[in-house]
Design a protein around this motif. Structure first.
Motif, PDB file in Angstrom:
ATOM      1  N   ALA A 198       1.872 -97.681  26.113  1.00  0.00           N
ATOM      2  CA  ALA A 198       3.125 -98.374  25.931  1.00  0.00           C
ATOM      3  C   ALA A 198       3.187 -99.543  26.493  1.00  0.00           C
ATOM      4  O   ALA A 198       3.963-100.348  26.306  1.00  0.00           O
ATOM      5  CB  ALA A 198       4.273 -97.301  25.812  1.00  0.00           C
ATOM      6  N   VAL A 199       2.726 -99.738  27.795  1.00  0.00           N
ATOM      7  CA  VAL A 199       2.960-100.721  28.516  1.00  0.00           C
ATOM      8  C   VAL A 199       1.693-101.793  28.709  1.00  0.00           C
ATOM      9  O   VAL A 199       1.559-102.548  29.381  1.00  0.00           O
ATOM     10  CB  VAL A 199       3.423-100.483  29.881  1.00  0.00           C
ATOM     11  N   GLU A 200       0.736-101.695  27.510  1.00  0.00           N
ATOM     12  CA  GLU A 200      -0.347-102.366  27.391  1.00  0.00           C
ATOM     13  C   GLU A 200      -0.010-103.722  26.919  1.00  0.00           C
ATOM     14  O   GLU A 200       0.876-103.850  26.239  1.00  0.00           O
ATOM     15  CB  GLU A 200      -1.492-101.704  26.564  1.00  0.00           C
ATOM     16  N   GLN A 201      -0.713-104.896  27.187  1.00  0.00           N
ATOM     17  CA  GLN A 201      -0.582-106.328  26.813  1.00  0.00           C
ATOM     18  C   GLN A 201      -0.461-106.152  25.019  1.00  0.00           C
ATOM     19  O   GLN A 201      -1.190-105.360  24.287  1.00  0.00           O
ATOM     20  CB  GLN A 201      -1.622-107.177  27.197  1.00  0.00           C
ATOM     21  N   GLY A 202       0.619-106.863  24.696  1.00  0.00           N
ATOM     22  CA  GLY A 202       0.929-106.767  23.053  1.00  0.00           C
ATOM     23  C   GLY A 202       1.859-105.750  22.913  1.00  0.00           C
ATOM     24  O   GLY A 202       2.399-106.011  21.599  1.00  0.00           O
ATOM     25  N   MET A 203       2.185-104.811  23.612  1.00  0.00           N
ATOM     26  CA  MET A 203       3.215-103.866  23.263  1.00  0.00           C
ATOM     27  C   MET A 203       4.653-104.168  23.649  1.00  0.00           C
ATOM     28  O   MET A 203       4.793-105.141  24.666  1.00  0.00           O
ATOM     29  CB  MET A 203       3.035-102.538  23.972  1.00  0.00           C
ATOM     30  N   PRO A 204       5.738-103.875  23.009  1.00  0.00           N
ATOM     31  CA  PRO A 204       7.023-104.366  22.964  1.00  0.00           C
ATOM     32  C   PRO A 204       7.322-104.078  24.479  1.00  0.00           C
ATOM     33  O   PRO A 204       8.068-104.843  25.196  1.00  0.00           O
ATOM     34  CB  PRO A 204       7.772-103.622  22.047  1.00  0.00           C
ATOM     35  N   ALA A 205       7.119-102.792  25.166  1.00  0.00           N
ATOM     36  CA  ALA A 205       7.595-102.571  26.456  1.00  0.00           C
ATOM     37  C   ALA A 205       6.860-103.369  27.670  1.00  0.00           C
ATOM     38  O   ALA A 205       7.600-103.903  28.507  1.00  0.00           O
ATOM     39  CB  ALA A 205       7.105-101.124  26.703  1.00  0.00           C
ATOM     40  N   TYR A 206       5.691-103.761  27.187  1.00  0.00           N
ATOM     41  CA  TYR A 206       5.144-104.926  28.085  1.00  0.00           C
ATOM     42  C   TYR A 206       5.786-105.978  28.350  1.00  0.00           C
ATOM     43  O   TYR A 206       6.104-106.533  29.475  1.00  0.00           O
ATOM     44  CB  TYR A 206       3.518-105.072  27.686  1.00  0.00           C
ATOM     45  N   GLN A 207       6.079-106.677  27.110  1.00  0.00           N
ATOM     46  CA  GLN A 207       6.775-107.902  27.323  1.00  0.00           C
ATOM     47  C   GLN A 207       8.392-107.558  27.947  1.00  0.00           C
ATOM     48  O   GLN A 207       8.537-108.679  28.779  1.00  0.00           O
ATOM     49  CB  GLN A 207       7.390-108.321  25.562  1.00  0.00           C
TER      50      GLN A 207
END
Length: 201
Positions: free
Chosen positions: A39-48
């Motif tokens: 969920a926290v990988e680049q490109g995921m909403p949570a990452y942003q």
């Protein structure tokens, strides 16, 4: 009908071992910890949202989130920890529900939601039955100290950040006592699956 099983336990209780046993039976296991990493990988909403909330300081040169740096921030500051949870938890729930529903649509007999903090996060409503993997506190302490090279105080502090296994045991639909041999644990699991296979939800 698919039976949705919540699998939980406590740190060093052997929950991951039981999750592997489910997988060996060909049962889909939706792992909250794996999903939390995705969920926290680049490109995921949570990452942003994490990058915006905590700043560029929590990013590695590759752009990935520096988990150690982020961990240091949130464990030292309750408010920041709650901020992080408010970003990550809804995304994890969304992804878990999606995988659970895919298994249901595929007509699988069982699907397991492996959620370490199931009761602490109030997620029982996502499941039909909850299994708690239980061991006595002395054994939990001994295993954790050995596994993570901790002294007794450090290990107890980690154990006490979660609800006690005895407390979880009282709320569970079924308990797997993991204080004996692996064979014994496996036998309990198979017996449970047999029982639940023969009863309608």
């Amino acid at each position: 009908m698919t039976l949705v099983i919540g699998l939980t336990g406590g740190i060093a209780s052997g929950k991951s071992t039981v999750a592997q046993m489910f997988q060996q039976c060909g049962i889909t296991v939706v792992d909250a910890d794996v999903i939390a990493k995705e969920a926290v990988e680049q490109g995921m909403p949570a990452y942003q949202k994490i990058a915006e909330t905590f700043g560029q300081g929590v990013l590695l040169e590759t752009g990935d989130i520096d988990r150690r740096k982020l961990g240091e921030i949130v464990f030292a500051n309750e408010e920041k920890r709650l901020q992080l949870n408010a970003i990550v938890h809804p995304e994890v729930r969304k992804m878990m529900i999606k995988q659970r529903d895919e298994a249901i649509r595929a007509g699988e007999r069982f699907v397991v939601l492996d959620i370490p903090l199931l009761y602490e996060s109030g997620l029982e409503h996502l499941t039909d039955k909850v299994i708690v993997v239980w061991v006595p506190l002395e054994l939990q302490l001994e295993r954790l100290m050995k596994r993570n090279q901790l002294n007794e105080d450090e290990a107890l502090n980690r154990i006490h950040t979660q609800h006690s296994l005895d407390e979880k045991k009282k709320r569970a639909d079924a308990v797997i006592d993991n204080s004996g041999s692996l064979k014994d644990t496996e036998a309990q699991l198979h017996q449970l699956l047999d029982t639940w296979s023969n009863t309608e939800k």
